[in-house]
Every structure is written in structure tokens, then in C-alpha cells.
Write a protein that holds these residues in place. Structure first.
Motif, PDB file in Angstrom:
ATOM      1  N   SER A   6      -5.424  -7.938  -2.759  1.00 40.87           N
ATOM      2  CA  SER A   6      -4.779  -6.891  -1.988  1.00 40.87           C
ATOM      3  C   SER A   6      -3.294  -7.008  -2.218  1.00 40.87           C
ATOM      4  O   SER A   6      -2.823  -7.973  -2.817  1.00 40.87           O
ATOM      5  N   PRO A   7      -2.515  -6.054  -1.746  1.00 41.35           N
ATOM      6  CA  PRO A   7      -1.082  -6.117  -1.994  1.00 41.35           C
ATOM      7  C   PRO A   7      -0.427  -7.424  -1.614  1.00 41.35           C
ATOM      8  O   PRO A   7       0.411  -7.920  -2.332  1.00 41.35           O
ATOM      9  N   ASP A  26       2.076 -14.555  -3.124  1.00 38.26           N
ATOM     10  CA  ASP A  26       2.227 -13.181  -2.637  1.00 38.26           C
ATOM     11  C   ASP A  26       2.801 -12.288  -3.732  1.00 38.26           C
ATOM     12  O   ASP A  26       2.322 -11.182  -3.972  1.00 38.26           O
ATOM     13  N   ARG A  27       3.844 -12.765  -4.398  1.00 36.58           N
ATOM     14  CA  ARG A  27       4.474 -11.966  -5.462  1.00 36.58           C
ATOM     15  C   ARG A  27       3.518 -11.744  -6.627  1.00 36.58           C
ATOM     16  O   ARG A  27       3.460 -10.647  -7.187  1.00 36.58           O
ATOM     17  N   ASP A  28       2.777 -12.794  -6.987  1.00 34.48           N
ATOM     18  CA  ASP A  28       1.828 -12.670  -8.099  1.00 34.48           C
ATOM     19  C   ASP A  28       0.757 -11.624  -7.803  1.00 34.48           C
ATOM     20  O   ASP A  28       0.363 -10.848  -8.679  1.00 34.48           O
ATOM     21  N   ARG A  29       0.265 -11.596  -6.538  1.00 39.86           N
ATOM     22  CA  ARG A  29      -0.758 -10.621  -6.183  1.00 39.86           C
ATOM     23  C   ARG A  29      -0.225  -9.194  -6.280  1.00 39.86           C
ATOM     24  O   ARG A  29      -0.901  -8.285  -6.759  1.00 39.86           O
ATOM     25  N   VAL A  30       1.015  -9.004  -5.841  1.00 40.82           N
ATOM     26  CA  VAL A  30       1.615  -7.667  -5.903  1.00 40.82           C
ATOM     27  C   VAL A  30       1.834  -7.247  -7.358  1.00 40.82           C
ATOM     28  O   VAL A  30       1.581  -6.097  -7.731  1.00 40.82           O
ATOM     29  N   VAL A  31       2.273  -8.168  -8.190  1.00 41.03           N
ATOM     30  CA  VAL A  31       2.462  -7.857  -9.614  1.00 41.03           C
ATOM     31  C   VAL A  31       1.145  -7.423 -10.240  1.00 41.03           C
ATOM     32  O   VAL A  31       1.090  -6.457 -11.015  1.00 41.03           O
ATOM     33  N   ASP A  32       0.048  -8.102  -9.913  1.00 41.96           N
ATOM     34  CA  ASP A  32      -1.264  -7.731 -10.446  1.00 41.96           C
ATOM     35  C   ASP A  32      -1.665  -6.334  -9.983  1.00 41.96           C
ATOM     36  O   ASP A  32      -2.193  -5.529 -10.754  1.00 41.96           O
ATOM     37  N   ARG A  59      11.960 -11.213  -1.039  1.00 43.19           N
ATOM     38  CA  ARG A  59      12.049 -12.442  -0.247  1.00 43.19           C
ATOM     39  C   ARG A  59      11.072 -12.448   0.932  1.00 43.19           C
ATOM     40  O   ARG A  59      10.728 -13.505   1.433  1.00 43.19           O
ATOM     41  N   THR A  60      10.652 -11.259   1.379  1.00 44.29           N
ATOM     42  CA  THR A  60       9.783 -11.180   2.551  1.00 44.29           C
ATOM     43  C   THR A  60       8.511 -10.407   2.239  1.00 44.29           C
ATOM     44  O   THR A  60       8.452  -9.616   1.292  1.00 44.29           O
ATOM     45  N   VAL A  61       7.494 -10.633   3.080  1.00 44.86           N
ATOM     46  CA  VAL A  61       6.220  -9.940   2.932  1.00 44.86           C
ATOM     47  C   VAL A  61       6.390  -8.439   3.137  1.00 44.86           C
ATOM     48  O   VAL A  61       5.753  -7.628   2.459  1.00 44.86           O
ATOM     49  N   SER A  62       7.257  -8.050   4.066  1.00 49.29           N
ATOM     50  CA  SER A  62       7.449  -6.624   4.323  1.00 49.29           C
ATOM     51  C   SER A  62       8.020  -5.906   3.104  1.00 49.29           C
ATOM     52  O   SER A  62       7.674  -4.758   2.834  1.00 49.29           O
ATOM     53  N   GLU A  63       8.867  -6.574   2.329  1.00 50.29           N
ATOM     54  CA  GLU A  63       9.397  -5.972   1.105  1.00 50.29           C
ATOM     55  C   GLU A  63       8.279  -5.747   0.098  1.00 50.29           C
ATOM     56  O   GLU A  63       8.239  -4.717  -0.593  1.00 50.29           O
ATOM     57  N   LEU A  64       7.352  -6.704  -0.007  1.00 53.34           N
ATOM     58  CA  LEU A  64       6.220  -6.561  -0.924  1.00 53.34           C
ATOM     59  C   LEU A  64       5.268  -5.463  -0.460  1.00 53.34           C
ATOM     60  O   LEU A  64       4.762  -4.680  -1.271  1.00 53.34           O
ATOM     61  N   THR A  65       5.037  -5.405   0.844  1.00 56.66           N
ATOM     62  CA  THR A  65       4.125  -4.396   1.383  1.00 56.66           C
ATOM     63  C   THR A  65       4.609  -2.994   1.057  1.00 56.66           C
ATOM     64  O   THR A  65       3.818  -2.108   0.726  1.00 56.66           O
ATOM     65  N   ALA A  66       5.906  -2.772   1.119  1.00 57.42           N
ATOM     66  CA  ALA A  66       6.470  -1.452   0.836  1.00 57.42           C
ATOM     67  C   ALA A  66       6.221  -1.032  -0.609  1.00 57.42           C
ATOM     68  O   ALA A  66       6.099   0.165  -0.906  1.00 57.42           O
ATOM     69  N   LEU A  67       6.112  -1.994  -1.514  1.00 53.82           N
ATOM     70  CA  LEU A  67       5.928  -1.681  -2.936  1.00 53.82           C
ATOM     71  C   LEU A  67       4.507  -1.221  -3.251  1.00 53.82           C
ATOM     72  O   LEU A  67       4.271  -0.609  -4.300  1.00 53.82           O
ATOM     73  N   THR A  68       3.561  -1.516  -2.379  1.00 55.04           N
ATOM     74  CA  THR A  68       2.155  -1.193  -2.662  1.00 55.04           C
ATOM     75  C   THR A  68       1.519  -0.349  -1.572  1.00 55.04           C
ATOM     76  O   THR A  68       0.307  -0.167  -1.561  1.00 55.04           O
ATOM     77  N   ALA A  69       2.328   0.157  -0.644  1.00 56.92           N
ATOM     78  CA  ALA A  69       1.787   0.894   0.497  1.00 56.92           C
ATOM     79  C   ALA A  69       1.024   2.143   0.069  1.00 56.92           C
ATOM     80  O   ALA A  69       0.098   2.581   0.756  1.00 56.92           O
ATOM     81  N   ASP A  70       1.389   2.736  -1.066  1.00 54.85           N
ATOM     82  CA  ASP A  70       0.733   3.963  -1.517  1.00 54.85           C
ATOM     83  C   ASP A  70      -0.318   3.703  -2.593  1.00 54.85           C
ATOM     84  O   ASP A  70      -0.780   4.627  -3.264  1.00 54.85           O
TER      85      ASP A  70
END
Length: 218
Positions: A6-7, A26-32, A59-70
Motif C-alpha cells: 500500500s502507499p 515507507d519510502r520504498d513502498r511508495v516508490v514501488d 520526512r513524514t508519513v503524511s508527505e508520502l500519503t499525499a503522493l499516492t492519495a489518488d
């Protein structure tokens, strides 16, 4: 994760904190997620580059979440979208016989278990797992809860209150397999049993003394 990502892979209760620090995992999962989304045509090349740069510097989970919210959750083994992950799954039953979650069911971010005199089985061996923590809030009485695990899944019952109940956790040590899911049992169970065990070998596997085979991607 083991086949499904997941994101962020974080518990929803943790994601509510905007200052929660992001880990390398967390970053690796978002990159995938971003790369698979681009391969499916959901992101243009310039969008992918922009989001990858932001993900690697987040730096934060909320920043990563915004990148994959859509974007949908995706499977790393098939590259396709998986079923929607529920924030909370509630299982209820009173004298209702056996309640089972087996096969390819989608593990929620949190599970509320409210049962009385019901046999409950949660089999994680083929489940779709999209985060690294599952909290199970228990308010149960009577009979047995069985959790069937596989390598990489650990169960923590330190916060579970037992009232005239027994718990047995059998987790085969496997230092080579990273932890992919931590199941946290909290709440109360009365006049019942909790059993945590790995999936049983088939008769042929027992004869050959070979490790239990698991479906690809899990």
C-alpha cells in the motif's frame, strides 16, 4: 511486503499523526506504488519523476500519503490493483457457529472482533496484506480464536486481558525472513482460548521434511 503493498503500509491510527516520521521501508513502498502506477499508465513520465523525487526526500508519513492519495493499492507480484482495504472490519456473532476468513481475503487496517460462543479462524497464509501492522480489538467470550500465520508474521498478545481463558502462541523462529506483518491483540477474552500457529504441513511435506510451500507472491 509479501506480494502486496500500500502507499505507506501504516496503521490508520498512526497515519492520523501528520508528524509521524517516515522510514526507509515507507519510502520504498511508495516508490514501488509510483513505478507500477506509471507502468499502468496512471502517471506520465514527468509526474513519475516529480513524485519519485518527493518520495525519496519525504520526512513524514503524511508527505508520502499525499503522493499516492489518488492511486490504488497494487500488487507487486501481478502489478494490478487489489481489492479496497477497509480501515475497520467488524466481525460479530453470537452462537453463530464457525466464522472464518481464509484464502485470499483482504486484511483491514484494524479489526474489531465481538463474538460470544463462536469459533473464529483468521488464516493469513494467502491473505492480501497491505500494511505492516494489524490491530485486533477483542471483546470475545467462549470457544476459540485461531490465527494461522506464515513466516514473516508475528503476533503480540501482551495487551490482551485473559479472563478464565488460555492462550497458546507457536511461532516458528525464522531469523532469515523479515517481519512483514505484526498482529497486535488488545482488549479482553473470557472463558475461551486463543491459539496462534503456523499453517500445517501436508502429509507429503511431513514425509519429505521440506519447508511448507506458499503461493507465489505471498
Amino acid at each position: 511486503m509479501s506480494g502486496e503493498i500500500s502507499p505507506t503500509g501504516k496503521d490508520s491510527s498512526l497515519e492520523s499523526s501528520p508528524e509521524l516520521r517516515a522510514s526507509h521501508a515507507d519510502r520504498d513502498r511508495v516508490v514501488d506504488v509510483l513505478r507500477i502506477a506509471a507502468g499502468d499508465g496512471l502517471l506520465a513520465a514527468d509526474e513519475l519523476d516529480e513524485r519519485l523525487e518527493a518520495a525519496l526526500s519525504a520526512r513524514t508519513v503524511s508527505e508520502l500519503t499525499a503522493l499516492t492519495a489518488d492511486l490504488p493499492a497494487v500488487s507487486t507480484s501481478t502489478g494490478t490493483a487489489v481489492a479496497e482495504v477497509k480501515d475497520v472490519l467488524r466481525i460479530e456473532g453470537i452462537h453463530s457457529g464457525a466464522i472464518k476468513r481464509v484464502g485470499r481475503w483482504v486484511v483491514p487496517r484494524r479489526l474489531e472482533l465481538s463474538t460470544a460462543w463462536c469459533e473464529v479462524t483468521l488464516d493469513f497464509t494467502q491473505a492480501v496484506i497491505t500494511q505492516d501492522t494489524l490491530r485486533i480489538d477483542m471483546n470475545t467470550a467462549g470457544k476459540k480464536l485461531t490465527l494461522i500465520t506464515k513466516p514473516g508474521i508475528v503476533v503480540d498478545a501482551g495487551a490482551l486481558s485473559l479472563v478464565h481463558s488460555k492462550i497458546k502462541i507457536r511461532q516458528a523462529p525464522d531469523h532469515e525472513t523479515p517481519i512483514t506483518l505484526r498482529v497486535e491483540l488488545v482488549g479482553t477474552t473470557a472463558h475461551g482460548r486463543v491459539v496462534v500457529r503456523p499453517a500445517r504441513r501436508t502429509f507429503g511435506q511431513w514425509l519429505l521434511r521440506k519447508p511448507m510451500s506458499l503461493p507465489a507472491g505471498d
